[in-house]
Write a protein that holds these residues in place. Structure first.
Motif, PDB file in Angstrom:
ATOM      1  N   UNK A 136      -3.048   3.517  -6.484  1.00  0.00           N
ATOM      2  CA  UNK A 136      -3.426   4.697  -7.249  1.00  0.00           C
ATOM      3  C   UNK A 136      -4.369   5.665  -6.572  1.00  0.00           C
ATOM      4  N   UNK A 137      -4.535   5.535  -5.245  1.00  0.00           N
ATOM      5  CA  UNK A 137      -5.418   6.448  -4.516  1.00  0.00           C
ATOM      6  C   UNK A 137      -6.856   6.419  -5.020  1.00  0.00           C
ATOM      7  N   UNK A 138      -7.299   5.239  -5.486  1.00  0.00           N
ATOM      8  CA  UNK A 138      -8.710   5.070  -5.875  1.00  0.00           C
ATOM      9  C   UNK A 138      -9.118   3.619  -5.646  1.00  0.00           C
ATOM     10  N   UNK A 174       0.832  -1.209   0.000  1.00  0.00           N
ATOM     11  CA  UNK A 174       0.000   0.000   0.000  1.00  0.00           C
ATOM     12  C   UNK A 174       0.866   1.258   0.000  1.00  0.00           C
ATOM     13  N   UNK A 175       1.962   1.224   0.751  1.00  0.00           N
ATOM     14  CA  UNK A 175       2.872   2.374   0.772  1.00  0.00           C
ATOM     15  C   UNK A 175       3.539   2.570  -0.584  1.00  0.00           C
ATOM     16  N   UNK A 176       3.823   1.470  -1.263  1.00  0.00           N
ATOM     17  CA  UNK A 176       4.475   1.550  -2.576  1.00  0.00           C
ATOM     18  C   UNK A 176       3.534   2.057  -3.658  1.00  0.00           C
ATOM     19  N   UNK A 177       2.279   1.609  -3.621  1.00  0.00           N
ATOM     20  CA  UNK A 177       1.373   1.805  -4.756  1.00  0.00           C
ATOM     21  C   UNK A 177       0.221   2.770  -4.486  1.00  0.00           C
ATOM     22  N   UNK A 178      -0.044   3.080  -3.220  1.00  0.00           N
ATOM     23  CA  UNK A 178      -1.272   3.810  -2.894  1.00  0.00           C
ATOM     24  C   UNK A 178      -1.198   5.320  -3.016  1.00  0.00           C
ATOM     25  N   UNK A 179      -0.020   5.858  -3.313  1.00  0.00           N
ATOM     26  CA  UNK A 179       0.164   7.308  -3.496  1.00  0.00           C
ATOM     27  C   UNK A 179      -0.281   8.103  -2.277  1.00  0.00           C
ATOM     28  N   UNK A 180      -0.076   7.517  -1.097  1.00  0.00           N
ATOM     29  CA  UNK A 180      -0.378   8.224   0.134  1.00  0.00           C
ATOM     30  C   UNK A 180      -1.842   8.278   0.516  1.00  0.00           C
ATOM     31  N   UNK A 181      -2.698   7.622  -0.252  1.00  0.00           N
ATOM     32  CA  UNK A 181      -4.130   7.635   0.023  1.00  0.00           C
ATOM     33  C   UNK A 181      -4.579   6.414   0.800  1.00  0.00           C
ATOM     34  N   UNK A 182      -5.886   6.256   0.971  1.00  0.00           N
ATOM     35  CA  UNK A 182      -6.418   5.163   1.780  1.00  0.00           C
ATOM     36  C   UNK A 182      -6.669   3.865   1.015  1.00  0.00           C
TER      37      UNK A 182
END
Length: 205
Positions: free
Chosen positions: A149-151, A137-145
Motif C-alpha cells: 500500500x505504499x506506506x 512487493x511488486x504485487x502489493x506495494x503500488x510502486x512505492x518503497x
C-alpha cells in the motif's frame, strides 16, 4: 492509558519487530530484557514457559507473531483494510518461510558444518526467498518503497529486523535485490525508528 511490558532476552531476535512497532508508533513500553543465565528464574512466570511475552494491563500474551500483529493493529501498522492486512500477513508469512529455512543452520553446533551450511544457504536458498519477497512487493506495494500500500507496515519492520542478522553474516546479501535494500533504507528514514536504532542496546543478534 494502557500499560505495556515486553519480556525477552537481551537480543533482537523474535521480539525486535514488536520493539520496532512501539518505536514507529511513538508508544511507551517497558522493555524487560533477561540475560540467559537469569531466564530459569522467570520461566514459570510466562504462560507457555517461553518468550517473547507481551503484558498488557497485567494480562500476558505469548507468541511473537501474535504479539506483533496485535500491536500493529492497535497502532495502525497492520494495513488500512482487511485485504491490506491479508497482504501484510502474506509478506510476513513469506519472511517466516525464510526464518524456518535458516534456523536449523543457525542451531548447528559443529562450527565447520555450520559454515558449510551457511555458505550453501546464502548461495542457493536465500536468493529464492528474497525473490519471493520482491515479487510480493511488486504485487502489493503500488510502486512505492514499502511492501504493502505504499506506506509503512509491520511487514517492513519485520523484514528490517530479521535481515539485520543476516547482513551481519554477509554484508552483500541484498546486492542483487535493490528494492529490498531500498526498503530497509526507507524504514531507517523514519525519525522515530532512526532514534530507536541509535539508542537501543547493541547486541549481536
Amino acid at each position: 492509558m494502557p500499560s505495556y511490558k515486553l519480556y525477552y532476552f537481551n537480543v533482537r531476535g523474535f521480539a525486535e519487530v514488536s520493539r520496532l512497532i512501539f518505536a514507529a508508533a511513538g508508544e511507551k513500553f517497558e522493555d524487560i530484557r533477561y540475560e540467559h543465565e537469569h531466564w530459569p528464574e522467570h520461566k514459570a512466570e510466562m504462560p507457555l514457559g517461553q518468550m517473547p511475552v507481551l503484558e498488557v494491563d497485567g494480562v500476558k500474551l505469548p507468541q511473537s507473531a501474535a504479539i506483533a500483529r496485535f500491536l500493529a493493529k492497535r497502532f495502525n501498522l497492520a494495513g488500512k483494510d482487511d485485504f491490506e492486512q491479508a497482504q501484510v500477513d502474506a509478506v510476513v508469512d513469506t519472511i517466516y518461510d525464510l526464518v524456518k529455512a535458516l534456523l536449523p543452520t543457525l542451531r548447528e553446533q559443529d562450527e565447520a558444518k555450520k559454515q558449510e551450511l551457511l555458505k550453501k544457504m546464502f548461495a542457493e536458498e536465500l536468493p529464492k526467498h528474497l525473490q519471493n519477497l520482491e515479487t510480493l512487493a511488486k504485487l502489493y506495494g503500488k510502486g512505492g518503497p514499502f511492501f504493502v500500500g505504499n506506506h509503512l507496515t509491520w511487514a517492513d519492520l519485520f523484514f528490517h529486523s530479521f535481515v539485520e542478522t543476516l547482513l551481519g553474516m554477509n554484508g552483500t546479501l541484498l546486492d542483487n535485490n535493490p528494492w529490498l535494500k531500498q526498503n530497509r533504507a526507507e524504514v531507517e528514514k523514519n525519525p522515530k525508528i532512526a532514534e530507536y536504532l541509535k539508542t537501543r542496546p547493541k547486541t549481536e543478534r
